[in-house]
Design an enzyme around this catalytic site. Structure first.
Site, mmCIF file in Angstrom:
data_model
loop_
_atom_site.group_PDB
_atom_site.id
_atom_site.type_symbol
_atom_site.label_atom_id
_atom_site.label_comp_id
_atom_site.label_asym_id
_atom_site.label_seq_id
_atom_site.Cartn_x
_atom_site.Cartn_y
_atom_site.Cartn_z
ATOM 1 N N ASN A 221 -11.995 -70.074 43.660
ATOM 2 C CA ASN A 221 -10.574 -70.256 43.998
ATOM 3 C C ASN A 221 -9.807 -70.949 42.873
ATOM 4 O OD1 ASN A 221 -10.647 -68.901 46.372
ATOM 5 N ND2 ASN A 221 -10.209 -70.649 47.703
ATOM 6 N N CYS B 113 -5.181 -71.987 50.695
ATOM 7 C CA CYS B 113 -6.498 -72.175 50.054
ATOM 8 C C CYS B 113 -6.440 -72.570 48.588
ATOM 9 C CB CYS B 113 -7.314 -70.893 50.198
ATOM 10 S SG CYS B 113 -7.497 -70.388 51.912
HETATM 11 C C1 UGA Z 1 -7.657 -66.885 48.505
HETATM 12 C C2 UGA Z 1 -8.760 -66.136 47.732
HETATM 13 O O1 UGA Z 1 -8.205 -65.003 47.054
HETATM 14 C C3 UGA Z 1 -9.860 -65.669 48.684
HETATM 15 O O2 UGA Z 1 -10.910 -65.075 47.938
HETATM 16 C C4 UGA Z 1 -10.399 -66.888 49.444
HETATM 17 O O3 UGA Z 1 -11.416 -66.534 50.351
HETATM 18 C C5 UGA Z 1 -9.256 -67.523 50.218
HETATM 19 O O4 UGA Z 1 -8.243 -67.947 49.271
HETATM 20 C C6 UGA Z 1 -9.815 -68.727 50.938
HETATM 21 O O5 UGA Z 1 -10.275 -69.663 50.286
HETATM 22 O O6 UGA Z 1 -9.916 -68.682 52.188
HETATM 23 P P1 UGA Z 1 -5.500 -66.131 49.906
HETATM 24 O O7 UGA Z 1 -5.201 -67.582 50.077
HETATM 25 O O8 UGA Z 1 -5.402 -65.238 51.089
HETATM 26 O O9 UGA Z 1 -7.017 -65.942 49.357
HETATM 27 O O10 UGA Z 1 -4.499 -65.638 48.787
HETATM 28 P P2 UGA Z 1 -4.551 -64.736 47.451
HETATM 29 O O11 UGA Z 1 -4.430 -63.310 47.801
HETATM 30 O O12 UGA Z 1 -5.685 -65.160 46.612
HETATM 31 O O13 UGA Z 1 -3.169 -65.200 46.770
HETATM 32 C C7 UGA Z 1 -2.966 -66.580 46.436
HETATM 33 C C8 UGA Z 1 -1.655 -66.778 45.713
HETATM 34 O O14 UGA Z 1 -1.706 -66.233 44.391
HETATM 35 C C9 UGA Z 1 -0.451 -66.113 46.387
HETATM 36 O O15 UGA Z 1 0.635 -67.017 46.370
HETATM 37 C C10 UGA Z 1 -0.173 -64.905 45.515
HETATM 38 O O16 UGA Z 1 1.168 -64.469 45.544
HETATM 39 C C11 UGA Z 1 -0.551 -65.443 44.146
HETATM 40 N N1 UGA Z 1 -0.877 -64.383 43.170
HETATM 41 C C12 UGA Z 1 -1.940 -63.574 43.379
HETATM 42 C C13 UGA Z 1 -0.091 -64.212 42.047
HETATM 43 O O17 UGA Z 1 0.906 -64.935 41.845
HETATM 44 N N2 UGA Z 1 -0.414 -63.237 41.153
HETATM 45 C C14 UGA Z 1 -1.470 -62.429 41.325
HETATM 46 O O18 UGA Z 1 -1.714 -61.537 40.453
HETATM 47 C C15 UGA Z 1 -2.253 -62.585 42.463
#
Ligand code: UGA
Length: 431
Positions: A209, A261
């Site tokens: 993470n 997370c």
């Molecule tokens: C995250 C991890 O991706 C999961 O693998 C993990 O299991 C989960 O946390 C957890 O610990 O339970 P999640 O919190 O659902 O999942 O969110 P992500 O899809 O990872 O996105 C996180 C943030 O990064 C969001 O604000 C998203 O907009 C941002 N992001 C993501 C970007 O700004 N750019 C990107 O290219 C990808």
């Protein structure tokens, strides 16, 4: 399809998106499942077959379990007494000094001590600091119960997909029998099982993470450089993504990264490791993310001739990412707070957030066109497809200035400019 010799009675404590996905997923894999949560309203909703979360495929999976009677939900933890394996899927929020509040985990384990039969296994899915699973194992040892670390890697809004198609299943254990018990639960998925000690498994979750946070901060920093030098982050991304050592995932710039997370886990890892060199890297990742709020507010201010006082600003998106109604640690809320503090008048629309949700200083509406009405600028903060499909000539007619700030780079910038819009992007060259 299933090897019936490995069918278990599985318990799950916690009916959040991780627990409910684990419970319904384990049932789908052929196991008998008992789901326990202290929230009686949530359990009543689940028992009615209503999925309390916006999570694709979860509703049908839940109903399949309720209908065949092999998935039950209750507030009564004694129903776990005959379980072979119990997953702990309760929240581990940030505590004092950014460390981890383990009260819910410890409370769940306390329920199991003396309740589970000898030989049972407690599998910790909650994200917990290194050492927690071995501490839990020691507290269960006299009862003949083992503890295993089995961290989850489920993304919100993709949780069922991620459960059924895992890249890897991590099993951290000090003995082979309990490790095998947990690994057996997943046999039908044919996924790689990474078997290790509990400390490595716990750290691997934080490392994953925190790395995603570093990657997202890095790309946002590159987008800032693009803004300064007139380069286009989409071209930079393409070049980076083509390198297999970097890969295409998590390279989209945005208003900052959030959710329940990534920020929490990066802070927890930092708090556990303040005296190491890792601390400066983690701190930089968090600092870049925090600075992103000011960068977005400045970009919006620049489109309103430097003064936000009394200006109507329309916000498209409040959730931390598309596909969810979750606004926990959402950069959109931090940006809204920054704008409100500067005296702006805010209206926001998000397809996942109903207008009844109260957001400080923001008028939340249930129609995206209301966001544009008399707006000095409309700002895209969450990457919902729906925003691309809006009738932007109507949006332009409703707004006073035809100004857009697209922090997710999802709109058709050339079409907007052809329509008389002033477009500010996140590190791209609008043409
Ligand atoms: C995250 C991890 O991706 C999961 O693998 C993990 O299991 C989960 O946390 C957890 O610990 O339970 P999640 O919190 O659902 O999942 O969110 P992500 O899809 O990872 O996105 C996180 C943030 O990064 C969001 O604000 C998203 O907009 C941002 N992001 C993501 C970007 O700004 N750019 C990107 O290219 C990808």
């Amino acid at each position: 399809m299933f090897d019936t010799s490995s069918v278990q009675h599985v318990g799950v404590i916690g009916a959040g998106y991780v627990g409910l996905t684990t419970a319904t997923g384990m049932h789908h894999l052929g196991h008998r499942v008992t789901l326990v949560d202290i929230d009686s309203e949530r359990i009543a909703t689940i028992r009615r077959g209503v999925c309390p979360l916006r999570e694709p495929e979860l509703g049908p999976l839940l109903n399949a379990g309720l209908e065949d009677g092999r998935l039950s939900a209750t507030t009564d933890s004694s129903a776990l007494a005959t379980c072979d394996t119990v997953f702990v899927c309760v929240p581990t929020p940030t505590g004092a000094d950014d460390d981890v509040d383990l009260n819910a985990v410890d409370g769940a384990v306390a329920l199991l001590r003396g309740l589970l039969p000898r030989g049972a296994v407690v599998a910790v899915k909650s994200t917990v600091p290194v050492g927690t699973t071995s501490r839990i194992a020691a507290s269960l040892n006299d009862y003949g119960i083992a503890a295993v670390s089995n961290p989850e890697f489920l993304r919100e809004s993709h949780a069922v997909h991620d459960f059924l198609h895992p890249d890897r299943i991590v099993v951290g254990a000090s003995d082979d029998t309990s490790a095998q018990r947990v690994a057996d639960l997943y046999t039908a998925l044919h996924a790689p099982i990474l078997r290790m000690d509990t400390a490595s498994a716990e750290l691997a979750k934080y490392a994953s993470n925190a790395f995603l946070g570093v990657k997202a901060s890095y790309v946002n920093a590159m987008a800032e450089i693009c803004d300064d030098v007139g380069a286009d982050i989409r071209c930079v991304e393409d070049v980076m993504a083509a390198d297999p050592r970097i890969g295409p995932a998590f390279l989209r710039p945005g208003p900052g990264w959030g959710g329940s997370c990534l920020p929490k886990d990066t802070k927890a890892l930092l708090s556990s490791t303040r005296s190491t060199t890792a601390a400066s890297l983690l701190r930089a990742s968090l600092d870049v993310n925090a600075a992103q709020v000011g960068r977005v507010v400045d970009k919006i201010r620049a489109t309103t001739n430097g003064d936000l006082r009394g200006r109507r600003i329309g916000l498209l998106g409040l959730a931390f990412k598309a596909g969810t109604s979750d606004t926990r640690d959402s950069p959109a809320l931090a940006i809204a707070a920054g704008l409100a503090q500067a005296g702006a008048l805010l209206t926001a629309y998000d397809p996942g957030v109903t207008a009844t949700v109260a957001v400080d200083g923001v008028n939340v509406v249930d129609d995206p066109y209301l966001v544009a009405k008399d707006a000095a600028v409309v700002v895209v903060l969450t990457e919902w497809d729906e925003f691309r499909e809006l009738d932007w000539s109507v949006m332009g007619d409703l707004s006073r200035t035809r100004a857009v700030v697209d922090m997710r780079n999802i709109l058709d910038h050339s079409a907007l400019m052809a329509n008389g819009f002033h477009v500010a992007t996140n590190g791209t060259v609008p043409s």
